[in-house]
Scaffold this motif. Structure first.
Motif, PDB file in Angstrom:
ATOM      1  N   SER A 121      38.299  32.956  47.219  1.00 37.86           N
ATOM      2  CA  SER A 121      39.295  32.339  46.342  1.00 37.86           C
ATOM      3  C   SER A 121      38.647  31.636  45.159  1.00 37.86           C
ATOM      4  N   GLU A 122      37.357  31.373  45.252  1.00 34.85           N
ATOM      5  CA  GLU A 122      36.654  30.721  44.145  1.00 34.85           C
ATOM      6  C   GLU A 122      36.589  31.611  42.904  1.00 34.85           C
ATOM      7  N   TYR A 123      36.847  32.898  43.081  1.00 36.38           N
ATOM      8  CA  TYR A 123      36.816  33.827  41.944  1.00 36.38           C
ATOM      9  C   TYR A 123      38.223  34.204  41.466  1.00 36.38           C
ATOM     10  N   ILE A 124      39.245  33.681  42.130  1.00 34.22           N
ATOM     11  CA  ILE A 124      40.609  34.096  41.811  1.00 34.22           C
ATOM     12  C   ILE A 124      41.214  33.150  40.783  1.00 34.22           C
ATOM     13  N   SER A 125      41.458  33.683  39.615  1.00 34.58           N
ATOM     14  CA  SER A 125      42.114  32.935  38.552  1.00 34.58           C
ATOM     15  C   SER A 125      43.616  33.041  38.752  1.00 34.58           C
TER      16      SER A 125
END
Length: 663
Positions: free
Chosen positions: A388-392
């Motif tokens: 989720s750290e890469y989900i904008s």
């Protein structure tokens, strides 16, 4: 600590392989009305792009390799299968015939429609007669030759016992949604006529059904609702033998549910008061039902659009009622709603979220009056592909420029990187197709591919987009190629200069189909055709409107008449002035196209044939040979990509184009 690096240069674990292979696209969800078994149709990019029918609970393919459960009716297809009593009936794209197959391990499909050695017939949108179950109503599309103006669309009956076909309804230009009432004594359908699209003007009819000489015969055909050019009616379903449910925009310009009674011969609104929300989306594909009956049909679950995403209601259908809003509906897109079985109080649907993969789900509703929902995943579209750290997450905006303008922003996000404090991210401006369609807020690995590398992504739901009512759609009438361009530029400027979120001086424009047309106009016919730094026609970009009016598929053959204000014979100057092909250079011979342009095209595109690209590219090379241009044509691809190899290659080419020309 994250590394500080210029936007657009970051590295990311989201690769072209991730985008092509990590998520399943679901074409439909099916429920056997006899056994209540649930099935779905999923696309397989790694199997040549074929669509496969799957027994959802068992995770077992129902059709073997070599079969493709897809159809090309109206070229866009949809509603390619139906299941009844453990038998799956489906349209096979490979040869165009309809097949049946038992839902048993090792069963082989058998053809149930007539032989078609010249591939002239296409079938979709099936309805099994509930008493004479060997008879199936279907849309039939006949192609006598290669001229789309000669295509004939009707409703037919397929006798699956004899593999024969008889006519049922004819005379309209298009048909959709044939549905029998529970006893099989009546049928309803939708029809429409050029120049209408089904979301502009359509009609619903019903007729009495009798079985004569082993086929279906209709009598007492009766008009239910709709009006050519003015009122759209869609998605009919029988609530009972005498009650028909459908949606219409007649009351307030928004698609709201209505009820028709055969006993009284009259219709009424299902809502106590009209609601300024669309309870249905434009029917570009068959089978996109936005609601499901529940229980004995006395109430139903309905999706609607609010703030650019789906919400969920429960509505009492026995009298005009206020819908009960289901709070915190997590799915930004919900489609293909089906009751889970006869009298079931649950429904199944395909769904997307904005922060994780969606899938095929079952919704169970608690007791009235709150109807508290429980959601069960029957099949996920993917395991979580990335952290989720890469989900904008989408940031929707309602901007103001000559009225409301809707946009969705995705900012760069990557836990390993941050941009310089004095820099704003470059912006990829996406123009959706249609143009009567919309960009949703659903999780997209393609978007994350770019945002995780330090690009911002901006979806623009320009004037003419769906989801905001008929009046917003009609604002583009007569102005296609102008207002869509202006809205995209204005959205970038307002998000960049007024809100300070992106670098509007480093913006690219991209889109496919109608979005590809807007993209090509942005670098040729637009007032400020130097606004962007790079452009990508992602697939099926339209360059010559006069040619398109002759050579696109029947479904959209006259769509442009309203979008441009007339036919090519009536307003030839407009068709030429709005066509990038005729505007590569200005009146003095100076190049108008000065923005680096990447064009990608499927060689088998029936909607926007590759001639649109080849002629335009040749014109550029002849009249503006010094301008920066790149292009690629893909074998065995049509209007949009189905094969994993194409998805990966196209993504890499586009990314490289922005690295070279945008940063």
């Amino acid at each position: 600590m994250p590394e500080r690096a210029p936007y657009g240069t970051w590295t990311s674990p989201i690769t072209p392989d991730t985008v092509a292979s990590s998520s399943i696209v679901f074409d439909d969800v099916l429920v056997d009305s006899i056994t209540s078994v649930v099935y779905h149709i999923e696309q397989r990019p790694n199997e040549g792009g074929r669509s496969v029918i799957v027994n959802t609970a068992e995770g077992r393919d129902v059709i073997p390799s070599g079969f493709n459960a897809r159809n090309a009716v109206n070229e866009y297809g949809g509603a390619s299968a139906v299941v009844y009593g453990g038998i799956v009936y489906f349209s096979n794209l490979t040869d165009g015939r309809v097949y049946s197959v038992e839902d048993k391990q090792g069963s082989e499909p058998s053809p149930v429609s007539p032989e078609d050695p010249n591939n002239q017939y296409r079938y979709a949108n099936f309805a099994v007669h509930p008493v004479q179950t060997n008879l199936i109503a279907s849309i039939l599309e006949y192609h006598p030759d290669d001229n789309p103006q000669n295509v004939v669309t009707t409703l037919c009956v397929i006798d699956t016992a004899t593999a024969t076909r008889t006519g049922l309804v004819e005379g309209a230009d298009f048909y959709a949604s044939p549905v029998f009432n529970p006893s099989g004594t009546k049928i309803a359908w939708q029809e429409w006529y050029q120049p209408d699209m089904p979301f502009e003007g359509a009609l619903i009819y019903i007729a009495d059904v009798s079985i004569e000489n082993s086929t279906i015969v209709l009598s007492n055909t009766t008009y239910v609702a709709g009006k050519k050019l003015e009122i759209s009616v869609t998605y009919p379903t029988w609530v009972s033998d005498t009650t028909l449910l459908y949606t219409s925009d007649e009351s307030n310009g928004f698609q709201n549910p209505f009820i028709y009674s055969t006993a009284t011969g009259s219709a009424r609104a299902a809502l106590a008061s009209p609601i300024e929300q669309d309870f249905a989306e434009p029917a570009w594909y068959f089978g996109l039902y936005p609601y499901a009956l529940l229980g004995d049909g006395s109430y139903g679950a309905f999706t609607a659009f609010q703030d650019g995403r789906n919400i969920l209601y429960v509505l009492d259908l026995t009298k005009p009622s206020d819908p009960v809003s289901i709070p915190d509906f997590p799915f930004v897109v919900a489609q293909h709603l089906k009751q889970s079985g006869p009298n079931a109080t649950t429904f199944v649907f395909t769904a997307s979220l904005n922060d994780q993969p969606g899938g095929v789900l079952r919704c169970s509703l608690g007791a009235a009056p709150s109807f508290v929902p429980t959601y069960e995943y029957l099949k996920r579209s993917a395991a979580q592909p990335v952290s989720s750290e890469y989900i904008s997450l989408p940031q929707p905006y309602t901007l103001c420029k000559d009225g409301p303008l809707y946009a969705i922003l995705y900012l760069p996000k990557n836990p390993d990187f941050e941009g310089p404090p004095d820099e704003k991210p470059p912006c990829i401006t996406h123009v959706h197709g249609g143009p009567t369609s919309m960009s949703t807020q659903a999780l997209s690995l393609q978007k994350l591919y770019f945002t995780s590398r330090g690009f911002a992504w901006l979806d623009v739901n320009y004037r003419g987009s769906s989801g905001y009512g008929r009046s917003y759609i009609e604002r583009l009438a007569g102005n296609w190629g102008i207002l869509d361009n202006q809205d995209c530029e204005d959205a970038v400027t307002m998000i960049g200069e007024e809100k300070g979120l992106v670098d509007s001086k480093r913006a690219a424009v991209r889109g496919g189909s109608a979005g590809g047309y807007t993209t090509l106009c942005s670098v040729t016919t637009a007032k400020n055709n130097k606004y962007y730094k790079a452009a990508t026609s992602a697939y099926g970009g339209i360059s010559d409107l006069k040619l398109l009016a002759q050579a696109t598929e029947k479904f959209e053959l006259q769509y442009m008449y309203k979008l441009l204000g007339g036919s090519p014979d009536e307003i030839p100057d407009v068709y030429e002035a709005r066509s990038p092909y005729y505007n590569v250079v200005d009146s003095s011979g100076q190049p108008q196209i000065t923005i680096p342009l990447l064009m990608l095209q499927g060689k088998n595109d029936p909607v926007v044939p590759q001639e649109q690209a080849t002629r335009f590219l040749a014109k550029i090379e002849q009249e503006a040979p010094n301008e920066k241009l790149s292009y690629h044509f893909y074998d065995n691809e049509g209007h949009g990509w189905k094969q994993a190899s194409t998805i990966k290659d196209a993504l890499k080419r586009e990314h490289d184009w922005y690295l070279e020309n945008l940063l």
